[in-house]
Design a protein around this motif. Structure first.
Motif, PDB file in Angstrom:
ATOM      1  N   GLY A   2      29.476  -9.410  20.528  1.00  0.00           N
ATOM      2  CA  GLY A   2      28.464 -10.442  20.695  1.00  0.00           C
ATOM      3  C   GLY A   2      27.535 -10.618  19.518  1.00  0.00           C
ATOM      4  O   GLY A   2      26.605 -11.430  19.561  1.00  0.00           O
ATOM      5  N   GLN A   3      27.758  -9.900  18.454  1.00  0.00           N
ATOM      6  CA  GLN A   3      26.882  -9.953  17.282  1.00  0.00           C
ATOM      7  C   GLN A   3      27.700  -9.811  16.001  1.00  0.00           C
ATOM      8  O   GLN A   3      28.913  -9.601  16.024  1.00  0.00           O
ATOM      9  N   THR A   4      26.979  -9.918  14.879  1.00  0.00           N
ATOM     10  CA  THR A   4      27.571  -9.638  13.573  1.00  0.00           C
ATOM     11  C   THR A   4      26.614  -8.740  12.800  1.00  0.00           C
ATOM     12  O   THR A   4      25.412  -9.017  12.711  1.00  0.00           O
ATOM     13  N   GLU A   5      27.149  -7.657  12.256  1.00  0.00           N
ATOM     14  CA  GLU A   5      26.334  -6.778  11.410  1.00  0.00           C
ATOM     15  C   GLU A   5      26.512  -7.194   9.957  1.00  0.00           C
ATOM     16  O   GLU A   5      27.639  -7.287   9.455  1.00  0.00           O
ATOM     17  N   LYS A  63      17.472 -15.645  11.327  1.00  0.00           N
ATOM     18  CA  LYS A  63      17.377 -15.431  12.777  1.00  0.00           C
ATOM     19  C   LYS A  63      16.611 -16.571  13.453  1.00  0.00           C
ATOM     20  O   LYS A  63      16.952 -17.010  14.552  1.00  0.00           O
ATOM     21  N   LEU A  74      21.446  -6.843  12.245  1.00  0.00           N
ATOM     22  CA  LEU A  74      22.270  -7.423  13.301  1.00  0.00           C
ATOM     23  C   LEU A  74      21.818  -8.848  13.601  1.00  0.00           C
ATOM     24  O   LEU A  74      20.616  -9.118  13.708  1.00  0.00           O
ATOM     25  N   PHE A  75      22.783  -9.750  13.733  1.00  0.00           N
ATOM     26  CA  PHE A  75      22.499 -11.150  14.031  1.00  0.00           C
ATOM     27  C   PHE A  75      23.256 -11.549  15.300  1.00  0.00           C
ATOM     28  O   PHE A  75      24.439 -11.198  15.457  1.00  0.00           O
ATOM     29  N   ASP A  76      22.582 -12.275  16.157  1.00  0.00           N
ATOM     30  CA  ASP A  76      23.200 -12.731  17.412  1.00  0.00           C
ATOM     31  C   ASP A  76      24.030 -13.978  17.156  1.00  0.00           C
ATOM     32  O   ASP A  76      23.680 -15.093  17.563  1.00  0.00           O
ATOM     33  N   THR A  77      25.112 -13.802  16.454  1.00  0.00           N
ATOM     34  CA  THR A  77      25.991 -14.925  16.134  1.00  0.00           C
ATOM     35  C   THR A  77      27.352 -14.393  15.732  1.00  0.00           C
ATOM     36  O   THR A  77      27.552 -13.176  15.601  1.00  0.00           O
ATOM     37  N   THR A  78      28.277 -15.293  15.526  1.00  0.00           N
ATOM     38  CA  THR A  78      29.623 -14.899  15.117  1.00  0.00           C
ATOM     39  C   THR A  78      29.687 -14.669  13.613  1.00  0.00           C
ATOM     40  O   THR A  78      28.821 -15.122  12.853  1.00  0.00           O
TER      41      THR A  78
END
Length: 308
Positions: A266-269, A298, A184-188
């Protein structure tokens, strides 16, 4: 965090001999000339024939020497094998002997009878060795696998052994594994996709120069050449499929990597499927993706957020 290729024994590994292939079948060409000369010399030189009329011996690959017992005369001749082939019965192989005129004809007859049988026996051993010693550690394909048949012709000519051989297609099967990783990344989705397809962003997270042609059939090179490959398919902001390899993998061996970008609140897997990884490189490949890719990406995203 250690830089790429520095300081982590999980990544810096010595070359190993338990994998040489491309997706379980890697065809290569090998020149049998040098090996064949040595093997034929080992098997043929020294073969001797004798009867009540005289004695002769193969003294060189091109030469036969003999002595007529009654007169003590010494003679030399040339031996030629014009059509040795793996496909033909060795008993059908021609063994030709030529010499200058004289009473040495009795030696020529000796070579054509007893000598031919011994030479054919030695050639049979050569053909067996061609399939075993020369191809040690390899598996010869069957005709069902490839139409390129093994054909080998050997000519013992007047001045030297002339070897005419078509390239031999050889294959080796190695064990491979498939990896499946999710992160999981905290981005679009758009931003994460661009990190894998925009040269400047790749260079930022990898902290090294990169070559990137983000289009179908385009090549890429990352981490100072430690990672190379080719884009097979790109679906913008959805999926990337690549041919992908590490420098220390068996030569010309590529895995198939699929990156799926799945939006989450709110994230991208990121879903990674990697097929065709040599078993001996499994842990190194996991480390590469988890540490050298995911953690560094990250870090780049965090830095970007702080500077925003």
């Amino acid at each position: 965090m250690a830089k790429w290729g520095q300081g982590d024994p999980r990544w810096i590994v010595e070359e190993r001999e338990d994998g040489t292939n491309v997706n379980n079948w890697h065809w290569t060409e090998r020149d049998a000339t040098v090996w064949s000369k040595g093997k034929l010399r080992e098997l043929l030189v020294g073969i001797a024939m004798e009867n009540e009329a005289g004695r002769c011996e193969i003294s060189e690959l091109k030469q036969v020497e003999g002595t007529v017992k009654e007169s003590g005369a010494k003679h030399k001749g040339l031996i030629e094998i014009p059509n040795l082939s793996e496909e033909n019965d060795v008993d059908d192989t021609e063994v030709n002997v030529s010499k200058k005129k004289g009473d040495g004809d009795i030696l020529k007859d000796l070579m054509k009878t007893t000598g031919t049988a011994k030479v054919r026996e030695a050639l049979g051993e050569y053909l067996k060795a061609l399939k075993t010693e020369f191809t040690a550690g390899m598996i010869l394909p069957t005709r069902a696998v490839t139409t390129q048949e093994l054909t080998v012709e050997r000519t013992l000519a007047e001045n030297s052994l002339q070897v005419q051989a078509s390239p031999v297609a050889l294959g080796v099967r190695i064990p491979t594994v498939a990896l499946h990783l999710t992160e999981l990344f905290d981005t679009t989705v758009e931003q994460l996709y661009s990190i894998f397809t925009v040269k400047d962003l790749v260079q930022k997270f990898s902290k090294s120069p990169a070559v990137l042609e983000a289009e179908k059939g385009g090549k890429f090179q990352m981490f100072d050449g430690n990672i190379t490959g080719e884009y097979v398919e790109l679906l913008t902001n959805r999926k990337i499929i690549m041919k992908w390899r590490c420098r220390n993998w068996p030569e010309e061996h590529y895995a198939t990597v699929a990156l799926n970008f799945v939006p989450a609140p709110g994230q991208t897997e990121l879903q990674l499927d990697c097929k065709g990884v040599p078993v001996c490189k499994e842990e190194n490949t996991k480390f590469c993706w988890q540490k050298q890719h995911f953690e560094e990406i990250k870090g780049l995203l965090q830095l970007t957020t702080q500077n925003a």
